[in-house]
Design a protein around this motif. Structure first.
Motif, PDB file in Angstrom:
ATOM      1  N   ASN A 252       0.817  -1.220   0.000  1.00  0.00           N
ATOM      2  CA  ASN A 252       0.000   0.000   0.000  1.00  0.00           C
ATOM      3  C   ASN A 252       0.852   1.273   0.000  1.00  0.00           C
ATOM      4  O   ASN A 252       0.372   2.349   0.373  1.00  0.00           O
ATOM      5  CB  ASN A 252      -0.930  -0.008   1.216  1.00  0.00           C
ATOM      6  N   GLY A 253       2.093   1.132  -0.416  1.00  0.00           N
ATOM      7  CA  GLY A 253       2.943   2.304  -0.586  1.00  0.00           C
ATOM      8  C   GLY A 253       3.442   2.934   0.705  1.00  0.00           C
ATOM      9  O   GLY A 253       3.875   4.093   0.696  1.00  0.00           O
ATOM     10  N   ILE A 254       3.388   2.201   1.809  1.00  0.00           N
ATOM     11  CA  ILE A 254       3.865   2.716   3.091  1.00  0.00           C
ATOM     12  C   ILE A 254       5.302   2.249   3.306  1.00  0.00           C
ATOM     13  O   ILE A 254       5.593   1.054   3.215  1.00  0.00           O
ATOM     14  CB  ILE A 254       2.972   2.231   4.259  1.00  0.00           C
ATOM     15  N   ARG A 255       6.194   3.175   3.577  1.00  0.00           N
ATOM     16  CA  ARG A 255       7.608   2.852   3.716  1.00  0.00           C
ATOM     17  C   ARG A 255       7.938   2.387   5.136  1.00  0.00           C
ATOM     18  O   ARG A 255       7.459   2.964   6.111  1.00  0.00           O
ATOM     19  CB  ARG A 255       8.462   4.071   3.387  1.00  0.00           C
ATOM     20  N   VAL A 256       8.745   1.325   5.207  1.00  0.00           N
ATOM     21  CA  VAL A 256       9.255   0.830   6.487  1.00  0.00           C
ATOM     22  C   VAL A 256      10.783   0.957   6.437  1.00  0.00           C
ATOM     23  O   VAL A 256      11.431   0.374   5.562  1.00  0.00           O
ATOM     24  CB  VAL A 256       8.858  -0.650   6.712  1.00  0.00           C
ATOM     25  N   PRO A 257      11.381   1.789   7.308  1.00  0.00           N
ATOM     26  CA  PRO A 257      10.786   2.475   8.454  1.00  0.00           C
ATOM     27  C   PRO A 257      10.429   3.930   8.198  1.00  0.00           C
ATOM     28  O   PRO A 257      10.129   4.653   9.147  1.00  0.00           O
ATOM     29  CB  PRO A 257      11.908   2.389   9.485  1.00  0.00           C
ATOM     30  N   GLY A 258      10.496   4.397   6.949  1.00  0.00           N
ATOM     31  CA  GLY A 258      10.261   5.810   6.669  1.00  0.00           C
ATOM     32  C   GLY A 258       8.944   6.327   7.214  1.00  0.00           C
ATOM     33  O   GLY A 258       8.883   7.412   7.818  1.00  0.00           O
ATOM     34  N   ASP A 259       7.860   5.553   7.016  1.00  0.00           N
ATOM     35  CA  ASP A 259       6.540   5.977   7.496  1.00  0.00           C
ATOM     36  C   ASP A 259       6.150   5.283   8.798  1.00  0.00           C
ATOM     37  O   ASP A 259       5.401   5.848   9.604  1.00  0.00           O
ATOM     38  CB  ASP A 259       5.479   5.678   6.434  1.00  0.00           C
ATOM     39  N   ILE A 260       6.627   4.080   9.003  1.00  0.00           N
ATOM     40  CA  ILE A 260       6.323   3.338  10.223  1.00  0.00           C
ATOM     41  C   ILE A 260       7.423   2.297  10.458  1.00  0.00           C
ATOM     42  O   ILE A 260       7.883   1.648   9.510  1.00  0.00           O
ATOM     43  CB  ILE A 260       4.940   2.652  10.141  1.00  0.00           C
ATOM     44  N   TRP A 315      19.284  -5.531  15.839  1.00  0.00           N
ATOM     45  CA  TRP A 315      18.777  -4.308  15.223  1.00  0.00           C
ATOM     46  C   TRP A 315      19.028  -4.346  13.720  1.00  0.00           C
ATOM     47  O   TRP A 315      20.136  -4.578  13.265  1.00  0.00           O
ATOM     48  CB  TRP A 315      19.456  -3.080  15.831  1.00  0.00           C
ATOM     49  N   ARG A 316      17.961  -4.161  12.960  1.00  0.00           N
ATOM     50  CA  ARG A 316      18.076  -4.079  11.502  1.00  0.00           C
ATOM     51  C   ARG A 316      17.344  -2.831  11.020  1.00  0.00           C
ATOM     52  O   ARG A 316      16.900  -2.001  11.829  1.00  0.00           O
ATOM     53  CB  ARG A 316      17.518  -5.351  10.855  1.00  0.00           C
ATOM     54  N   ASN A 317      17.184  -2.696   9.717  1.00  0.00           N
ATOM     55  CA  ASN A 317      16.710  -1.410   9.193  1.00  0.00           C
ATOM     56  C   ASN A 317      15.197  -1.235   9.164  1.00  0.00           C
ATOM     57  O   ASN A 317      14.696  -0.288   8.559  1.00  0.00           O
ATOM     58  CB  ASN A 317      17.293  -1.155   7.801  1.00  0.00           C
ATOM     59  N   SER A 318      14.429  -2.096   9.831  1.00  0.00           N
ATOM     60  CA  SER A 318      12.988  -1.835   9.959  1.00  0.00           C
ATOM     61  C   SER A 318      12.714  -0.808  11.053  1.00  0.00           C
ATOM     62  O   SER A 318      11.581  -0.372  11.245  1.00  0.00           O
ATOM     63  CB  SER A 318      12.219  -3.123  10.258  1.00  0.00           C
ATOM     64  N   VAL A 319      13.770  -0.430  11.771  1.00  0.00           N
ATOM     65  CA  VAL A 319      13.705   0.668  12.739  1.00  0.00           C
ATOM     66  C   VAL A 319      14.847   1.623  12.434  1.00  0.00           C
ATOM     67  O   VAL A 319      16.002   1.204  12.318  1.00  0.00           O
ATOM     68  CB  VAL A 319      13.857   0.143  14.191  1.00  0.00           C
ATOM     69  N   SER A 320      14.549   2.904  12.282  1.00  0.00           N
ATOM     70  CA  SER A 320      15.580   3.898  12.014  1.00  0.00           C
ATOM     71  C   SER A 320      16.443   4.127  13.243  1.00  0.00           C
ATOM     72  O   SER A 320      15.992   3.952  14.374  1.00  0.00           O
ATOM     73  CB  SER A 320      14.954   5.228  11.588  1.00  0.00           C
TER      74      SER A 320
END
Length: 325
Positions: A252-260, A315-320
């Protein structure tokens, strides 16, 4: 060759009576039962897996019971169990759900390792005994014949949530597993306790009930997308649901982690390629330790103190690293 007919004739009973005795049915008197078993030994009649028990007085087979083929970490647990079992000259039966109960008796196995949320506590307590020890991997039971080998969920989940907060996140959603399971309760409690300690409000409407499968995480994320405002971070009680949520967001075009941001728990095989921040459980070692304690208890070295396995955050890149608000 001696068969069940010859045993029945020597004992002066019907074939069905001999069969009932060998299958541990309760409709045969104790005196008759003992006579039939003694005749089996004398005549050298050892049918199937019952034979080894009649011959030696014990079974060198253990049962591993689990409830869900859809979760890859089971394979690591099975590998750990299998390695220890093979090194100690035991056999392993792997089964699921209700089919396991028929193997959990002393004429077929010496003990069981249980990782099945559908297996009730009362059932395990009824089956466990001095001659039939049990190890459980998904709960703690106060019983002199049941050893608990469980994951320390609370501490690593607390550390994970605090780490997310320290990176600037303040608004959270939570996707839980089956609510009756000890793992889910402990992970959710850690989540709520850390939010409370940081004076962060959490509304129950932001809690989504899942079942540890990917589809339930996908569905939770789709429902979340219907709201007017996404949380900063969606915390999932396991990796499968987190991966489902990430797929829904991407679709749905939602960026992880950019938007959530999204976190999981387990460190399953797909966690690394999906870039998922998670808690790594040493599942091979978990199975190996469970098998070790079970076989030690079978051999008379009684130890039923609960054993908690430590886990660590990856820790990986799904969290900024940092998100300013």
């Amino acid at each position: 060759m001696v068969g069940i007919k010859e045993v029945a004739k020597a004992a002066g009973v019907s074939i069905s009576t001999v069969s009932n005795v060998l299958n541990e049915k309760k409709n045969v008197g104790e005196e008759t039962r003992e006579r039939i078993l003694n005749i089996c030994k004398e005549m050298g009649y050892y049918p199937n897996s019952v034979g080894k028990t009649l011959k030696t007085g014990k079974s060198n087979t253990i049962v591993f019971n689990f409830s869900d083929f859809d979760r890859s970490f089971y394979l690591k647990i099975i590998n750990g169990i299998s390695d220890y079992v093979n090194d100690n000259d035991f056999d392993l039966i792997i089964c699921t759900d209700k089919s396991s109960e028929k193997y959990m008796r002393s004429n077929l196995s010496s003990g069981s390792i249980i990782l099945d949320k559908n297996m009730k506590d009362d059932t395990l307590i009824k089956i466990a005994g001095e001659n039939y020890p049990i190890v459980v991997l998904d709960r703690i039971l106060d019983n002199p014949y049941i050893k608990s080998v469980v994951v320390n969920n609370y501490d690593p989940m607390s550390e994970l949530i605090q780490g997310v907060i320290d990176r600037g996140y303040r608004h959270f959603g939570f996707v839980g597993g089956p609510e009756q399971t000890a793992d889910n309760k402990e992970r959710y409690k850690a989540f709520r306790d850390v939010l409370e300690a940081n004076r962060i409000n959490f509304q129950q409407k932001s809690y989504f009930a899942g079942d540890y499968r990917e589809k339930s995480g996908y569905t939770a994320a789709k429902i979340l997308l219907l709201s007017q405002e996404l949380p900063d971070c969606l915390v999932c009680a396991n990796d499968n649901m987190a991966i489902g949520a990430i797929k829904a967001f991407r679709d749905n075009g939602i960026r992880v982690p950019g938007d959530i941001a999204v976190t999981g728990f387990d460190n399953c095989d797909l966690a690394e390629p999906m870039g998922l921040t998670t808690v790594s459980i040493p599942n091979y070692e978990r199975g190996y330790i469970a098998a070790r304690y079970l076989i030690e208890n079978i051999r008379g070295k009684r130890n039923v103190e609960p054993f908690k396995i430590s886990a660590k955050i990856i820790w990986r890149n799904s969290v900024s690293e940092k998100k300013s608000k």
